[in-house]
Structures are given as structure tokens and as C-alpha cells.
Design an enzyme around this catalytic site. Structure first.
Site, PDB file in Angstrom:
ATOM      1  N   CYS A 258      -8.380 -16.214  13.833  1.00 13.66           N
ATOM      2  CA  CYS A 258      -8.972 -16.053  15.161  1.00 13.66           C
ATOM      3  C   CYS A 258     -10.139 -15.077  15.144  1.00 13.66           C
ATOM      4  O   CYS A 258     -10.871 -14.972  16.124  1.00 13.66           O
ATOM      5  CB  CYS A 258      -7.919 -15.566  16.155  1.00 13.66           C
ATOM      6  SG  CYS A 258      -7.179 -14.001  15.701  1.00 13.66           S
ATOM      7  N   GLY A 428      -6.404  -5.511  23.982  1.00 10.03           N
ATOM      8  CA  GLY A 428      -6.519  -4.435  24.954  1.00 10.03           C
ATOM      9  C   GLY A 428      -6.646  -4.853  26.407  1.00 10.03           C
ATOM     10  O   GLY A 428      -6.248  -5.943  26.805  1.00 10.03           O
ATOM     11  N   PHE A 429      -7.212  -3.963  27.207  1.00 11.74           N
ATOM     12  CA  PHE A 429      -7.323  -4.203  28.639  1.00 11.74           C
ATOM     13  C   PHE A 429      -8.157  -5.452  28.926  1.00 11.74           C
ATOM     14  O   PHE A 429      -7.826  -6.239  29.801  1.00 11.74           O
ATOM     15  CB  PHE A 429      -7.957  -2.997  29.339  1.00 11.74           C
ATOM     16  CG  PHE A 429      -7.212  -1.708  29.121  1.00 11.74           C
ATOM     17  CD1 PHE A 429      -5.836  -1.666  29.252  1.00 11.74           C
ATOM     18  CD2 PHE A 429      -7.880  -0.548  28.792  1.00 11.74           C
ATOM     19  CE1 PHE A 429      -5.138  -0.481  29.056  1.00 11.74           C
ATOM     20  CE2 PHE A 429      -7.194   0.644  28.601  1.00 11.74           C
ATOM     21  CZ  PHE A 429      -5.818   0.669  28.723  1.00 11.74           C
ATOM     22  N   GLY A 431      -8.515  -8.149  27.210  1.00  7.03           N
ATOM     23  CA  GLY A 431      -7.783  -9.368  26.911  1.00  7.03           C
ATOM     24  C   GLY A 431      -6.373  -9.385  27.454  1.00  7.03           C
ATOM     25  O   GLY A 431      -5.560 -10.216  27.044  1.00  7.03           O
TER      26      GLY A 431
END
Length: 512
Positions: A258, A428-429, A431
């Protein structure tokens, strides 16, 4: 590391036999975790060494089996990834002590390590064995037990790899049941395990639906979602070196990581140089007709064409109706302007790298921001020597990793940079993930902090912490819960009763 199974479907009934076997695995893991949490640092490292060696010894065999079972990727490259999750991963974390209490005399604080307990870890079909190796090693180093749930498309090789590591761990002194794998995973079975009150933390690697299912399970979870990495190639870059990085990264394991680049973005003044350099590096740069054919093949009414995942550039070219050189490593469709919402700007887990060009750096940065939101919090790449633009790009794009002058596939995963080696990339925030860095064993341990009053004396040196730091364990139970792998039929009432009694005893002892 995107997977395409739908985990937000309605719950379906699970056959009693499969459900009982899975719950027994969780019970064995809970027993192993209660015993293993008191192991000394030396014992933990000895088990980790044995597991690393065992994984390394069969890295090539399992790589071959993974490609045969899933049809994804390249055996040689999967072998490399498997090996990277053995000795190299262990060496990276060897000096990270998650066992010994920490004493801060100046702050008058003592910290005692508390492992999570039972880790439930999902592994994708794209990187099945590497993820099994990686998550098992993290659990061992953090003194946790782990139950792995592979993607159904890779269940055989994943179960074989987990069993191989489990045997090595137990031979080195680990308790039985420390590493286990669900042999017949299904969506309802995974949902049941994720919601079990005996699971202490979930590691969810996969698509958005799976990650959100983990977060809504009622148990603590650390999840990561899909990527859509943008690689910006500044005119200050060494264009031939940048092109080699892009092709090497996008061709690696047929681009199933990814962290791979989805879009290559440069300035219009540099586009001709990039096309020439990409051809020299082994890419097929598409004309307008080839670009249209490739778009039509890769994206259908149902979304991305899954048969292309992990296939080679020549395999995809043949099915899309493109004539390419047999040595072609990467296909490069060209979208003239970056402002349009073209399907080719989305994530592609195959060796197809979209090339586009902006009129100036500001337009490039605006486009990069827009494109990266589809893989928010994940990764991006920058090629060039202009540090002011590097900082502006890194600050403006909503990602938590920017790889500079290196392949993004390997760089963001910590294998071509000094980032922590990882197959779970925190988003994190941005995602909607609980962590923004690459997942490591430190995320599976929390600490009890003994804090003294600021203005009163505290004799921290007089506290005996040997029982914690030396790893003296409580008496080991006579036997672990039964191994469901040894049962060829339904789980008996006596076996289930034994599990329940074992759990009741642990609750009375205060170890639950």
C-alpha cells in the site's frame, strides 16, 4: 494495504463447530498471555531469535506458496519481504526494552510495563506471510499472545507460516498457544472474535470497511487503511535516478504494498524528461489510446478490476489490449492535466503508475493534496534537491510519511529508509487511525506510572523491582487449554467446560 472484502455486511450465522474452535484458540491465547507476561527480557529475546531464524529458513518456500495460492506478486520479492520481517526486524527493536521497569529519579516516577494480553491480528492476501511474520514478532517482543486471522484467499499459507513460527517459539520455551491462526476465516467469524471480551487489542490491516469494523467492535484497535501515494518529481531532481526509483518501487512485488506510488506528478516543463527517463528505466509510457484502454480495463462499474491486483505489467497489458516490450516492468498512462477527477488518479495495487504534469509548483501541491486525501494519512514521495519545496510539500499533503529520493514502497515501510520496518502503516488523525507512525512492539505495551508528590522526598533506590525486572513467573498451570487443531470433530462439552473452569480460576486469581 488495501483489501476488498466487505466487513460491514450484516452478521451471518457461524457454524457451531467453527465458532467453538475459534473461541478455544482465543482461550488458549489468554492462558498463554497470562503466563508469558512474566517472562524475562532474556527469555523473550531467546524466543524472538528462534522465531526469526525459523521464519528466515522458510521465507522462500512460503513466498512461493503465497504466490501460488493468491496469484499476487513475485516470489523473489515476497522472499525479500519475508526475510525483512525476521532478523532485520528483530535487530531494529533489539535494544527496545519493554520488560524492565523504568525509574526516573529526577521526576520521581517509576514505570511498570503492562503487555496488552491477547492480540487479534488480521493479515491481508497481498502480503500474507510477511504480515504473519511481522505481527507475530511484534507480539513476541511485547510479551503478548497473538491470534492471526488471514484473508480467505491466503488462508493455507498463512496458517502454515503461523504454525511454523509457533513450533519454533514453543521449542524455545514459549507457552503453548502463544501464536495461533484461524484456519477457516470468514466475515462473521472475524466479527465474533473481534467483539470477544478476551481480545485485548486488534491490529487491522486492510481496507476502510475492515478497519472501521475493528474500531466499532468494542475492543481497542489499531487500524490502517488504503494508500494512494503521490510522488512529486521536482525539476531539481536527478531525473534518471528518480525514474529508476519509481519503476523499482512500482514493480516491486507487482505493486501490492500500500506504500507504492499511485501517481507521478511533475511540472509541465519537466514532463518530457520524465517520460524519456521512465522509458529508459523499463516503463511503457502510454499514448492517449493506450491510456484510454488501460483506464477502461482497470476500472469497471463495480470499481477497480480485482483481477489486475498483483499481476505483472505485461499480463495487464495483454488483457487491456496494449502492445508492449516483453521486458516492460511498469505501465505509465499519461493524463495531461491534473485538475480533472480521473479514475487513474486512484489507488492501483498493480504496476500501473499514472503520470501527470502541473503548470507550476503551487498547482502541483494543490493536486497532491486532493489526490492524497484518497489515502489520507498514508505516504508520499518527493524527488529533488529543493528543500523549501520539500518542506512545503510535506506540510501541505495530508500524509505522515514523505520518502525523499527513494522508492516509496520500500521507503515508507522502513526498508529503504530508517523509518521503523513495518507492514502496518499508521494513518493517524487524517486517516481515522489511532496511530500515525509505523506500528511497532511499543504500541502493544502500556505502562503503569508510580508518581510521588513533587515536594516530598522519595527513596526510589530503596524499592525492590527485581520481581518485575527479572521475570519471575507465577506457577505455571498444569496444562494449557486443549488445542483445537488436534480435534478432528466438534468441540466436546467437556472441552468447553474445561475452558470455562480455567477462565473462572484465572478470574479468582486476579490475572484476567
Amino acid at each position: 494495504m488495501t483489501e476488498h472484502a466487505t466487513f460491514d455486511a450484516p452478521r451471518l450465522a457461524v457454524p457451531d463447530r467453527e465458532l467453538s474452535r475459534a473461541r478455544m484458540k482465543v482461550g488458549r491465547a489468554a492462558w498463554a498471555a497470562r503466563y508469558y507476561k512474566d517472562f524475562s527480557r532474556e527469555a523473550v529475546l531467546a524466543i524472538a531469535e528462534a522465531v526469526a531464524k525459523a521464519g528466515h529458513d522458510k521465507a522462500a518456500q512460503f513466498a512461493d506458496e503465497a504466490v501460488s495460492e493468491t496469484g499476487f506478486g513475485v516470489v523473489e520479492h515476497k522472499t525479500i519481504k519475508n526475510k525483512l520481517c525476521t532478523h532485520e526486524l528483530l535487530d531494529y527493536y533489539r535494544d527496545l526494552d519493554l520488560v524492565t521497569p523504568r525509574v526516573n529519579e529526577a521526576a520521581k516516577i517509576i514505570e511498570l510495563p503492562k503487555p496488552a494480553g491477547v492480540v487479534f491480528a488480521l493479515a491481508p492476501a497481498t502480503n500474507p506471510v510477511a504480515t504473519v511474520y511481522y505481527k507475530a514478532m511484534l507480539a513476541i517482543l511485547s510479551r503478548n499472545a497473538i491470534v492471526l486471522s488471514p484473508h480467505p484467499a491466503a488462508r493455507k499459507v498463512s496458517a502454515a507460516a503461523a504454525q511454523h513460527l509457533a513450533q519454533a517459539a514453543e521449542a524455545a520455551g514459549a507457552p503453548a498457544g502463544l501464536i495461533q491462526c484461524v484456519e477457516d476465516p470468514s466475515i462473521p467469524l472475524v466479527q465474533d472474535i473481534m467483539s470477544s471480551d478476551r481480545i485485548n487489542v486488534i491490529l487491522a490491516t486492510g481496507g476502510t470497511a475492515m478497519v472501521r469494523a475493528a474500531y466499532s467492535s468494542g475492543n481497542p484497535a489499531m487500524g490502517v487503511g488504503p494508500g494512494n501515494a503521490v510522488a512529486y518529481i521536482d525539476p531539481s531532481a536527478k531525473v534518471d535516478a528518480a525514474a529508476r526509483c519509481l519503476v523499482e518501487s512500482k514493480a516491486f512485488d507487482n505493486s501490492v504494498l500500500c506504500t507504492n506510488e499511485s501517481v507521478a506528478l511533475t511540472l509541465e516543463s519537466n514532463r518530457g524528461n520524465m517520460e524519456r527517463a521512465l522509458r529508459s528505466a523499463g516503463a511503457h509510457v502510454c499514448n492517449e489510446a493506450d491510456t484510454d484502454r488501460l483506464r477502461d480495463y482497470l476500472f469497471t462499474d463495480k470499481g477497480f478490476n480485482l483481477e489486475a491486483v498483483g499481476k505483472s505489467a505485461t499480463w495487464i497489458a495483454e488483457r487491456a489490449g496494449l502492445r508492449v516490450n516483453p521486458s516492460t516492468k511498469v505501465l505509465v498512462p499519461v493524463v495531461a492535466t491534473p485538475g480533472q477527477d480521473d479514475l487513474l488518479f486512484r489507488e492501483k495495487l498493480c504496476p500501473v503508475l499514472t503520470l501527470t504534469a502541473a503548470t507550476d509548483f503551487q498547482q502541483a501541491l494543490t493536486f497532491a493534496k486532493h489526490t492524497a486525501r484518497r489515502g489520507a494519512g498514508h505516504s508520499a514521495a518527493f524527488h529533488g534537491e529543493d528543500n523549501d519545496r520539500l518542506v512545503a510539500f510535506s506540510q501541505g499533503v495530508p500524509v505522515y510519511r514523505v520518502v525523499v529520493n527513494a522508492p516509496c514502497s520500500q521507503g515508507a515501510a522502513g526498508f529503504a529508509t530508517h523509518l521503523p520496518p513495518s507492514f502496518t502503516i499508521g494513518t493517524g488523525f487524517a486517516g481515522r487511525s489511532s496511530i500515525g507512525e509505523n506500528l511497532g512492539p511499543q504500541h502493544l505495551v502500556q505502562w503503569t506510572r508510580i508518581a510521588y508528590a513533587k515536594d516530598l522526598p522519595a527513596n526510589l533506590a530503596g524499592i525492590d523491582l527485581s520481581a518485575v525486572s527479572s521475570g519471575h513467573a507465577a506457577p505455571k498451570p498444569a496444562a494449557p487449554p486443549p488445542d483445537p487443531a488436534q480435534s478432528s470433530g466438534d468441540v466436546s462439552r467437556d472441552e468447553l467446560r474445561r475452558l470455562i473452569l480455567e477462565e473462572l480460576r484465572s478470574l479468582k486469581g486476579g490475572d484476567a
